[in-house]
Write a protein that holds these residues in place. Sequence first.
Motif, PDB file in Angstrom:
ATOM      1  N   GLY A 196       0.935  -1.311  -0.073  1.00 37.55           N
ATOM      2  CA  GLY A 196      -0.047   0.140   0.140  1.00 37.55           C
ATOM      3  C   GLY A 196       0.807   1.144  -0.025  1.00 37.55           C
ATOM      4  N   THR A 197       0.375   2.311  -0.342  1.00 37.44           N
ATOM      5  CA  THR A 197       0.763   3.713  -0.135  1.00 37.44           C
ATOM      6  C   THR A 197       0.050   4.684   0.486  1.00 37.44           C
ATOM      7  N   LYS A 198       0.590   5.353   1.387  1.00 30.44           N
ATOM      8  CA  LYS A 198      -0.173   6.385   2.121  1.00 30.44           C
ATOM      9  C   LYS A 198      -0.138   7.618   1.492  1.00 30.44           C
ATOM     10  N   ILE A 199      -1.309   8.403   1.027  1.00 27.67           N
ATOM     11  CA  ILE A 199      -1.275   9.509   0.457  1.00 27.67           C
ATOM     12  C   ILE A 199      -1.905  10.733   1.230  1.00 27.67           C
ATOM     13  N   VAL A 200      -1.743  11.745   1.358  1.00 23.50           N
ATOM     14  CA  VAL A 200      -2.526  12.951   1.760  1.00 23.50           C
ATOM     15  C   VAL A 200      -3.499  13.451   0.661  1.00 23.50           C
ATOM     16  N   ALA A 201      -4.700  13.764   0.907  1.00 22.07           N
ATOM     17  CA  ALA A 201      -5.449  14.400  -0.269  1.00 22.07           C
ATOM     18  C   ALA A 201      -6.463  15.573   0.509  1.00 22.07           C
ATOM     19  N   VAL A 202      -6.994  16.308  -0.369  1.00 24.28           N
ATOM     20  CA  VAL A 202      -8.059  17.339  -0.043  1.00 24.28           C
ATOM     21  C   VAL A 202      -9.345  17.117  -0.608  1.00 24.28           C
ATOM     22  N   TYR A 203     -10.421  17.030   0.105  1.00 19.23           N
ATOM     23  CA  TYR A 203     -11.661  17.028  -0.517  1.00 19.23           C
ATOM     24  C   TYR A 203     -12.474  18.288  -1.124  1.00 19.23           C
ATOM     25  N   GLU A 204     -12.508  18.300  -2.198  1.00 23.79           N
ATOM     26  CA  GLU A 204     -12.817  19.555  -2.651  1.00 23.79           C
ATOM     27  C   GLU A 204     -14.044  19.604  -3.736  1.00 23.79           C
ATOM     28  N   ASN A 205     -15.134  20.139  -3.631  1.00 24.67           N
ATOM     29  CA  ASN A 205     -16.211  20.102  -4.822  1.00 24.67           C
ATOM     30  C   ASN A 205     -16.509  18.383  -4.947  1.00 24.67           C
ATOM     31  N   GLY A 206     -16.592  17.483  -4.131  1.00 19.81           N
ATOM     32  CA  GLY A 206     -17.109  16.194  -4.140  1.00 19.81           C
ATOM     33  C   GLY A 206     -16.078  15.499  -4.894  1.00 19.81           C
ATOM     34  N   VAL A 207     -14.698  15.824  -4.789  1.00 12.36           N
ATOM     35  CA  VAL A 207     -13.649  15.018  -5.462  1.00 12.36           C
ATOM     36  C   VAL A 207     -12.399  14.893  -4.484  1.00 12.36           C
ATOM     37  N   LEU A 208     -11.668  13.999  -4.307  1.00  9.94           N
ATOM     38  CA  LEU A 208     -10.657  13.726  -3.480  1.00  9.94           C
ATOM     39  C   LEU A 208      -9.382  14.178  -4.495  1.00  9.94           C
ATOM     40  N   LYS A 209      -8.730  15.119  -4.002  1.00 11.97           N
ATOM     41  CA  LYS A 209      -7.497  15.529  -4.712  1.00 11.97           C
ATOM     42  C   LYS A 209      -6.157  15.239  -4.147  1.00 11.97           C
ATOM     43  N   PRO A 210      -5.355  14.155  -4.444  1.00 13.99           N
ATOM     44  CA  PRO A 210      -4.205  14.051  -3.893  1.00 13.99           C
ATOM     45  C   PRO A 210      -3.529  15.136  -3.864  1.00 13.99           C
ATOM     46  N   LYS A 211      -2.563  15.340  -2.855  1.00 12.92           N
ATOM     47  CA  LYS A 211      -1.633  16.634  -2.604  1.00 12.92           C
ATOM     48  C   LYS A 211      -0.391  16.349  -3.456  1.00 12.92           C
ATOM     49  N   GLU A 212      -0.028  15.127  -3.856  1.00 10.34           N
ATOM     50  CA  GLU A 212       1.291  14.831  -4.719  1.00 10.34           C
ATOM     51  C   GLU A 212       0.677  14.001  -6.036  1.00 10.34           C
ATOM     52  N   GLY A 213       1.407  13.996  -6.947  1.00 15.08           N
ATOM     53  CA  GLY A 213       1.011  12.973  -7.904  1.00 15.08           C
ATOM     54  C   GLY A 213       1.148  11.546  -7.703  1.00 15.08           C
ATOM     55  N   LEU A 214       0.163  10.755  -8.316  1.00 13.88           N
ATOM     56  CA  LEU A 214       0.208   9.203  -8.342  1.00 13.88           C
ATOM     57  C   LEU A 214       0.693   8.733  -9.515  1.00 13.88           C
ATOM     58  N   ASN A 215       1.537   7.706  -9.307  1.00 15.63           N
ATOM     59  CA  ASN A 215       2.170   7.009 -10.202  1.00 15.63           C
ATOM     60  C   ASN A 215       1.498   5.864 -10.631  1.00 15.63           C
ATOM     61  N   LEU A 216       0.015   6.137 -11.231  1.00 16.26           N
ATOM     62  CA  LEU A 216      -0.638   5.062 -11.615  1.00 16.26           C
ATOM     63  C   LEU A 216      -0.907   5.042 -13.168  1.00 16.26           C
ATOM     64  N   PRO A 217      -1.095   4.052 -13.370  1.00 16.34           N
ATOM     65  CA  PRO A 217      -1.901   3.697 -14.951  1.00 16.34           C
ATOM     66  C   PRO A 217      -3.099   4.486 -15.077  1.00 16.34           C
ATOM     67  N   ARG A 218      -3.554   4.820 -16.129  1.00 12.55           N
ATOM     68  CA  ARG A 218      -5.033   5.452 -16.199  1.00 12.55           C
ATOM     69  C   ARG A 218      -6.044   4.296 -16.029  1.00 12.55           C
ATOM     70  N   GLY A 219      -7.029   4.411 -15.431  1.00 11.00           N
ATOM     71  CA  GLY A 219      -8.070   3.402 -15.062  1.00 11.00           C
ATOM     72  C   GLY A 219      -7.769   2.583 -13.872  1.00 11.00           C
ATOM     73  N   THR A 220      -6.730   2.570 -13.162  1.00 12.71           N
ATOM     74  CA  THR A 220      -6.374   1.752 -12.100  1.00 12.71           C
ATOM     75  C   THR A 220      -7.340   2.065 -10.780  1.00 12.71           C
ATOM     76  N   GLU A 221      -8.009   0.871 -10.396  1.00 19.96           N
ATOM     77  CA  GLU A 221      -8.980   0.812  -9.303  1.00 19.96           C
ATOM     78  C   GLU A 221      -8.169   0.875  -8.088  1.00 19.96           C
TER      79      GLU A 221
END
Length: 66
Positions: free
Chosen positions: A2-27
């Motif tokens: 697992g990876t711990k990230i910090v995110a901010v919730y704005e306008n119904g969306v969780l926004k990671p504070k740092e970029g994520l190295n994930l392929p598009r569509g990763t669940e």
Amino acid sequence: MGTKIVAVYENGVLKPKEGLNLPRGTEVEIIIKPSLKGLMNLFKDIETEKGVEETLRESRERRLWE
């Protein structure tokens, strides 16, 4: 794994504070828990000199946990 990230919730969306190295569509699976900063922000308008029990009672009455 697992990876711990910090995110901010704005306008119904969780926004990671740092970029994520994930392929598009990763669940991913997300567990939500407020940060210490977030918890302290909940209590900013409550006088905490009353004691722990009184502070918790007041926070429940104000429904800070919802």
